[in-house]
Design a protein around this motif. Structure first.
Motif, PDB file in Angstrom:
ATOM      1  N   GLY A 190       0.818  -1.209   0.000  1.00  0.00           N
ATOM      2  CA  GLY A 190       0.000   0.000   0.000  1.00  0.00           C
ATOM      3  C   GLY A 190       0.849   1.255   0.000  1.00  0.00           C
ATOM      4  N   LEU A 191       1.860   1.277   0.873  1.00  0.00           N
ATOM      5  CA  LEU A 191       2.683   2.471   0.970  1.00  0.00           C
ATOM      6  C   LEU A 191       3.439   2.739  -0.323  1.00  0.00           C
ATOM      7  CD1 LEU A 191       4.159   2.271   4.572  1.00  0.00           C
ATOM      8  CD2 LEU A 191       2.524   3.901   3.671  1.00  0.00           C
TER       9      LEU A 191
ATOM     10  N   SER B 260      -8.167   3.472  -2.661  1.00  0.00           N
ATOM     11  CA  SER B 260      -8.510   2.583  -1.556  1.00  0.00           C
ATOM     12  C   SER B 260      -8.543   1.155  -2.075  1.00  0.00           C
ATOM     13  CB  SER B 260      -9.875   2.972  -1.024  1.00  0.00           C
ATOM     14  OG  SER B 260     -10.345   1.964  -0.183  1.00  0.00           O
ATOM     15  N   ILE B 261      -7.831   0.293  -1.423  1.00  0.00           N
ATOM     16  CA  ILE B 261      -7.761  -1.056  -1.965  1.00  0.00           C
ATOM     17  C   ILE B 261      -8.373  -2.093  -1.040  1.00  0.00           C
ATOM     18  CG2 ILE B 261      -5.767  -0.718  -3.432  1.00  0.00           C
ATOM     19  CD1 ILE B 261      -4.040  -1.656  -1.150  1.00  0.00           C
TER      20      ILE B 261
ATOM     21  N   SER C 103      -7.699  -7.147   1.013  1.00  0.00           N
ATOM     22  CA  SER C 103      -7.127  -7.655  -0.229  1.00  0.00           C
ATOM     23  C   SER C 103      -5.815  -6.974  -0.547  1.00  0.00           C
ATOM     24  CB  SER C 103      -8.120  -7.487  -1.377  1.00  0.00           C
ATOM     25  OG  SER C 103      -8.549  -6.164  -1.435  1.00  0.00           O
ATOM     26  N   LEU C 104      -4.904  -7.772  -1.064  1.00  0.00           N
ATOM     27  CA  LEU C 104      -3.632  -7.243  -1.523  1.00  0.00           C
ATOM     28  C   LEU C 104      -3.700  -7.097  -3.033  1.00  0.00           C
ATOM     29  CD1 LEU C 104      -2.830  -9.226   1.067  1.00  0.00           C
ATOM     30  CD2 LEU C 104      -0.559  -8.611   0.305  1.00  0.00           C
TER      31      LEU C 104
ATOM     32  N   TYR D  74       0.106 -14.753  -3.285  1.00  0.00           N
ATOM     33  CA  TYR D  74      -0.587 -15.842  -3.989  1.00  0.00           C
ATOM     34  C   TYR D  74      -2.106 -15.698  -3.892  1.00  0.00           C
ATOM     35  CZ  TYR D  74      -1.486 -20.603  -5.556  1.00  0.00           C
ATOM     36  OH  TYR D  74      -1.920 -21.700  -6.251  1.00  0.00           O
ATOM     37  N   ASN D  75      -2.593 -15.488  -2.656  1.00  0.00           N
ATOM     38  CA  ASN D  75      -4.039 -15.423  -2.465  1.00  0.00           C
ATOM     39  C   ASN D  75      -4.611 -14.033  -2.544  1.00  0.00           C
ATOM     40  OD1 ASN D  75      -4.515 -18.154  -2.060  1.00  0.00           O
ATOM     41  ND2 ASN D  75      -3.973 -18.039   0.106  1.00  0.00           N
ATOM     42  N   ASN D  76      -3.747 -13.042  -2.521  1.00  0.00           N
ATOM     43  CA  ASN D  76      -4.184 -11.648  -2.542  1.00  0.00           C
ATOM     44  C   ASN D  76      -5.160 -11.309  -1.438  1.00  0.00           C
ATOM     45  OD1 ASN D  76      -3.939 -12.471  -5.727  1.00  0.00           O
ATOM     46  ND2 ASN D  76      -2.898 -10.589  -5.111  1.00  0.00           N
TER      47      ASN D  76
END
Lengths: 504, 438, 273
Positions: free
Chosen positions: B99-100, B245-246, B256-257, B356-358
């Motif tokens: 995120g950063l 925003s994620i 979630s990634l 892998y899984n986000n």
């Protein structure tokens, strides 16, 4: 400053905190709590030894405490209520109520202080107990009996929380048998709680009957014992694989069972058993799945109305009765041949075996007796909340109950009760209230808007974890440990007086 | 403690007949289920191969986490309950860094690759530090205490770390909220002030144990409040808008990634079709990533423990702490090293799973920890090769359970396997015979 | 089985731990009502032998008969119930229980309170507890501990008293054969003399056979009617104290080959280190 004043300050501080957080009605309850606290502690730590000294110290302690309560009420009236944008009752009312609370505190405190110094012995010739403890217990008993009526009268609304807390305390008493007396670290105690609850749910509701077409609704009074027996049987079953294991591995296996049991309960709602082509059962909803089994029939006792859940007093008294029965049974176990066998086994399993103790039997009995009381708890709980829901039986329950046992001092029933009360009340009563309070504070004051993000409720588990870690670092023997337990746990630190045994 | 007083514990384990009976009963009860699974496997072999593949990939990750458990248990005989949660922290740390740095699939590889490497190192460093601190501050004092104390402490720390995950997940920090990062100064300052304050009081007159507890709890609460205060103030005064925003905002839901390796439309790395053009075997880039990274880490650790002097010290300390000390090995440092390595591995696993899984959720440590611990026990706890083998086996088992039974039963299956191993063969597959140590 | 005069009969008893043979084909009998000792240098296998009798270890081979019945492979609690009591080389009291409770634990197998009786606190159980307490206090007196000590935590008792408490606890199991593992270790001469006297009393007054492992040669020579000597798992000598004292092999085992050659026999061998 004298002990008495110190005690008074502490009791009063506690009361102050409660009054500030809760509404003014709680102050009368606080008066009682402060009085009991002050009286018990002042009696225990008094500098003198006659009843006059006891009364004097208790009066001072309770007086100081009561004064703090009055102060608290004033603070509430003058400072807090404006801050949270609530209109307080008239000042004179608050002062009078505060004085009343203080007076209650002093009266109760003095009663306990006096009771502590009663001389002589009472009771039957075979079991003479000191009059001072008999009197103290009698006073406590009075308060325990009077509480629900008080709660009703001042509309405090704490009784539901108190009942749930007491259920957990019952569980802690049972776990104490396994962990405290027999030294078997059980991390999956919630499994037996679940078994007790589901037994009642299955035998005392419409769940099975509705599906199978016949009526299976037994009376609570019967099912209570069946549930405890079922839990005890499962204690035997789940205990037997653990017999050769020690320490960590025992803990992990019990943890495993503690997880497997709720998962099983959660997932047996679409049970289909087929042997070849012959369908035994199809999509049978045994345990209600995720939503659980609900409602459950309440107990029936002429003269008491359990079904009306707006008045929870009958439940309260039922639970108190179950707890007292359990305490009596547990004490009998502790002071018996079996109790000694448990403690010997805990100290040194090989030496115990060499004294003729059948370790297998003794361990199994520990598990099943511990589970028995958990069965009581589960049965009551299911009837009380009128349902058995898988989410009520997860790992956190096992840990919380274990935490109570440790905080209270392993092996000490009174300690377990005190530890349980502290944990449960902090968790269910104080923390949510602090949260609410901060919310109200934030809403009423725009400058404190950031407080809205800070919800202590979210930190519940972290706080628990912190308490556990701190306990182990600073005081692993708990709040009110046996002297022997303290000796055990600080073994590595203090030199032993006796000459060290010769290593052969 | 019983150490100096006990004669040698009997080597012969007496057979436990009651468990044998229960075992046979269970076997009979579950045999129809087993038969039905076997028939399903035979009927649809492609599905079985897919299940195996998924199992191996998950197993690789589990194996890395299991290594952490085994390193610690081998050296101080403690089950570090908090290990799974350190893994979770790794995933969350990854989330924060992504995120950063605003990393995602659109970032050009020339920036993305080094960034990923740096994040990898940073995440491992953070989790290593966390694990080290746990040992240093919670477990070290309890090294000679009875079993109960370190175990309970481990559970407590697990709760604390989970709470941290919960809170971090609920902040906007992972969205690139620099002010949140800065606001960490507030709790650190408050903690320092509290420490100084406490030292002053302690010097004047000793603080009772409940005083310390009260102090720490109150400090904790004030520190969290302070963090919130500082954060809000800074945001209101000088709002920064970084990245989109994620993630959702519910504190306890999964976060979630962003995709950083391959998107849903990227073609697979390896694709083998059957003669009638059904997919026989398919390996995506993410799968490759997992396999390459995990095998490198496992191999690296194996070499480290077997070939380096420090690794030898670790093995020596694991065998006999006192003798190792007498040989001049710094036992404290060796134990710390075990924790540091374990923590780093857990962090790496967290990052791998995150990529892998986000997704990352604060409860992921519990499930993964359970499976990893089972693997370690299955392989023979204290045995590094055993943990790797165990991890693969458990990964495959879990995958088979997910597909042929039902996902909701998988945790119970894994726990059941754990219980069975501990009862019938506590030394595990590759461990030494002779029962477990008291 | 015909009643024999031997309370314990061991024939070709062997114990192997992996490659190490701790006890190698030892034959051993104890006559009823006698006081026997087993001696030997450190590592001779004496405690291992004891442990096989008491069920801590199972013999790799050989027979072990107590009162005519085989006890090889029994669990420790079963052995105790058959009538063998023991003390331990390193004191293994239940340190955090009181002296009285320790003795009461010893009585565990001889009491009959079952779960139901305990829970309902039946008259039988109450009476049994009361008489058990009295008997336990008597035992404490018997070994010289006295009832003032009864409620002290056993860990805090002086060393000599702890040893005596262990004996009381073993007596509480109502044994026919009492195994004492280095009972006088660490005791000064007065305590040793008192304990020796107690051992004789136990045999004379309570009709209990006693088997000792001891390193204190004075005690051994003084009290034993027969001595068995083990060295590196093998029995190298057996017989009366005079016989053993002058046996060359025994002297060699304790003092080394030179001592025997220099004719150190005839004098009492120094106390083994």
């Amino acid at each position: 400053m004298s002990n008495a004043v110190k005690v008074g300050l502490w009791s009063g501080l506690l009361g102050l905190f409660i009054v500030v957080m809760f509404s003014g009605r709680s102050i009368l309850m606080c008066g009682i709590i402060t009085g009991v606290f002050a009286g018990l502690l002042a009696g225990a730590r008094t500098d003198g030894s006659t009843m006059r000294d006891g009364i004097r110290d208790a009066a001072i302690a309770a007086g100081v405490g009561g004064a703090l309560l009055l102060l608290a009420n004033l603070i509430r009236h003058l400072l807090i209520d404006p801050l949270v944008a609530q209109t307080p009752p008239p000042l004179i009312d608050d002062i009078l109520v505060g004085l009343l609370a203080a007076a209650i505190a002093v009266v109760i405190g003095v009663a306990f202080g006096a009771a502590h110094f009663l001389n002589g012995r009472v009771g039957l010739a075979s079991a003479r107990v000191p009059a001072s403890s008999a009197a103290t217990w009698a006073l406590l008993g009075l308060i325990i009996i009077a509480y629900p009526f008080l709660d009703q009268a001042i509309q405090l609304g704490w009784i539901g929380i108190i009942i749930t807390s007491l259920v957990f305390i019952l569980l802690a008493m049972g776990l104490n048998v396994v962990v405290g007396y027999a030294g078997l670290l059980d991390l999956g105690y919630a499994a037996f709680f679940a078994i007790g609850a589901y037994t009642v749910a299955l035998l005392s509701s419409d769940h099975l009957g509705g599906q199978l077409g016949f009526d299976l609704r037994l009376s609570f009074w019967l099912v209570l014992w069946i549930a405890a027996a079922m839990a005890a049987i499962f204690g035997l079953i789940l205990g037997s694989p653990t017999l050769p294991l020690r320490g960590d591995y025992l803990a992990i296996v019990t943890l495993g069972f503690g997880e497997i049991v709720p998962i099983v309960f959660r997932n047996l709602d679409r049970l289909t058993i087929k042997i070849g082509d012959w369908v035994l059962v199809k999509n049978f909803n045994l345990t209600g799945g995720e939503p659980g089994i609900s409602p459950i029939d309440p107990p029936v006792l002429p003269g008491m109305n359990f079904a009306d859940r707006t008045d929870q007093r009958p439940w309260y008294f039922l639970l108190i009765a179950i707890i007292i029965l359990s305490m009596i049974l547990i004490n009998r176990l502790r002071d018996s041949r079996l109790g000694r066998a448990w403690m010997a086994m805990r100290e040194d399993e090989l030496a115990a075996a060499s004294m003729g103790i059948n370790i297998v039997q003794t361990k199994l009995l520990a598990f099943s007796m511990g589970a028995f009381f958990s069965g009581f708890g589960g049965a009551f709980f299911a009837a009380f909340v009128s349902g058995a829901f898988p989410s009520s039986f997860d790992f956190s329950v096992s840990v919380i109950v274990l935490c109570m046992v440790i905080l209270g001092g392993l092996g000490n029933v009174t300690g377990v009760i005190v530890g349980g009360l502290i944990i449960e009340l902090s968790d269910r009563l104080f923390l949510p209230q602090v949260s609410l309070f901060l919310q109200d504070l934030a809403k009423a004051n725009p400058t404190l808007e950031w407080l809205q993000r800070f919800d202590p409720n979210l930190y519940r588990f972290g706080l628990f974890g912190l308490v556990l870690v701190m306990m182990m670092q600073l005081r692993p023997e708990g709040l009110l440990p046996n002297a022997r337990r303290r000796a055990e746990l600080h073994e590595g630190e203090e030199p032993v007086e006796a000459v060290q045994s010769v290593v052969g | 403690m019983a150490q100096t007083a006990a004669p040698a514990t009997p080597v012969v384990q007496r057979r436990n007949y009651s468990s044998l009976i229960i075992g046979v009963v269970l076997l009979l009860v579950f045999s129809p289920l087993l038969l039905s699974i076997i028939t399903q496997i035979i009927a649809n072999p492609l599905l079985f191969i897919e299940a195996l593949k998924v199992g191996v990939i998950n197993g690789a990750i589990i194996a890395i986490i299991a290594l952490g458990y085994t390193l610690v248990y081998g050296i101080i005989e403690l089950i570090n309950f908090a290990h799974g949660d350190v893994y979770m922290l790794g995933a969350f740390a990854t989330l924060v860094f992504f995120g950063l740095l605003d990393l995602n699939n659109t970032t050009p590889w020339i920036v993305r690759a080094p960034a990923l490497i740096l994040v990898f190192i940073a995440v491992m460093a953070i989790t290593a530090l966390v694990n080290y601190s746990i040992e240093r501050f919670a477990y070290r004092r309890l090294r000679n205490a009875p079993r109960l104390a370190p175990l309970i402490s481990a559970i407590g720390i697990s709760f604390i770390v989970q709470n941290v995950g919960l809170i971090v997940g609920g902040q906007t920090l992972p969205q690139g909220d620099y002010w949140a990062l800065v606001s960490f100064i507030a709790p650190v300052l408050i903690a320092c002030v509290a420490l100084v304050f406490a030292r002053r009081i302690q010097a004047a007159r000793p603080v009772p144990w409940w005083g310390w507890m009260l102090l720490i709890i109150v400090t904790g609460l004030i520190a969290s409040a302070g963090f919130n205060l500082m954060h809000s103030t800074l945001q209101n005064v000088a709002p920064i808008d970084v990245g989109a925003s994620i993630m959702g905002n519910t504190a306890s839901g999964p976060k979630s990634l962003p995709e950083v390796i391959a998107g849903p439309t990227t073609p697979p790395a390896i694709l083998i079709n059957t003669s009638d053009s059904k997919v026989l075997f398919r390996l995506g880039w993410k799968d490759m990533m997992v396999l390459v990274l995990s095998s490198s880490l496992m191999f690296g650790l194996y070499l480290f423990v077997q070939r380096t002097k420090v690794g030898k010290a670790m093995r020596a300390t694991a065998q006999d702490r006192d003798a190792a000390a007498l040989m001049g090995i710094d036992v404290n440092r060796t134990i710390s090293l075990a924790f540091i390595l374990g923590g780093a591995l857990a962090g790496a696993a967290g990052m791998i799973v995150g990529m892998y899984n986000n997704t990352a959720v604060f409860t992921m440590g519990f499930t993964a920890g359970l499976r990893a611990f089972t693997s370690a026990v299955l392989g023979g706890i204290g045995n590094i090769a055993g943990s790797m083998l165990g991890g693969l086996l458990i990964g495959i088992l879990a995958s088979l359970s997910d597909i042929y039974i039902e996902t909701r039963w998988t945790n119970a299956v894994v726990f059941a396997v754990l219980v069975i191993i501990l009862v019938f063969r506590p030394s595990g597959l590759l461990g030494e015979e002779g029962g477990q140590k008291a | 089985m015909a009643a024999t005069n031997n309370i314990l009969e061991a024939a070709a008893v062997t114990k192997q731990f992996g490659g190490l043979t701790a006890v190698n084909s030892v034959d051993f009998v104890i006559g009823r009502g006698s006081i026997c000792s087993v001696i030997g240098p450190n590592g001779a296998g004496k405690t291992t032998f004891f442990n096989m009798i008491t069920g801590v270890y199972t013999p790799t081979s050989g027979t072990l008969l107590f009162d005519g019945k085989s006890i090889a492979g029994l669990k420790p609690d079963q052995v105790t119930t058959s009538g063998i009591g023991r003390t331990f080389q390193n004191i293994r009291l239940f340190g955090n229980m009181t002296a009285l409770e320790n003795v009461l634990v010893g009585m565990h197998a001889r009491l009959n309170a079952n779960l139901f009786g305990i829970l309902i606190r039946s008259k039988k159980v109450k009476a049994e507890e009361a008489s058990a307490r009295r008997a336990a206090l008597d035992l404490l007196d018997y070994v010289g501990l006295g009832s003032e000590r009864a409620n002290e935590i056993s860990k805090s008792l002086p060393y000599g008293d702890q040893r005596r408490l262990e004996v009381a606890r073993a007596l509480a199991t109502n044994p026919k054969l009492l195994l004492l593992d280095e009972p006088t270790a660490g005791m000064n001469p007065q305590e040793t003399a008192a304990l020796t006297k107690l051992i004789r009393q136990i045999r004379d007054e309570r009709d209990i056979t006693v088997l000792l492992i001891e390193h204190d040669m004075k005690v051994v020579m003084d009290i034993s009617e027969r001595i068995t000597v083990l060295d590196r798992g093998i029995k190298i000598a057996e017989g009366s104290p005079e016989l053993v004292r002058t046996n060359e092999q025994v002297i060699e085992a304790y003092l080394g080959r030179g001592a025997a050659a220099h004719g150190k026999g005839g004098r009492r061998p120094a106390t083994a280190t």
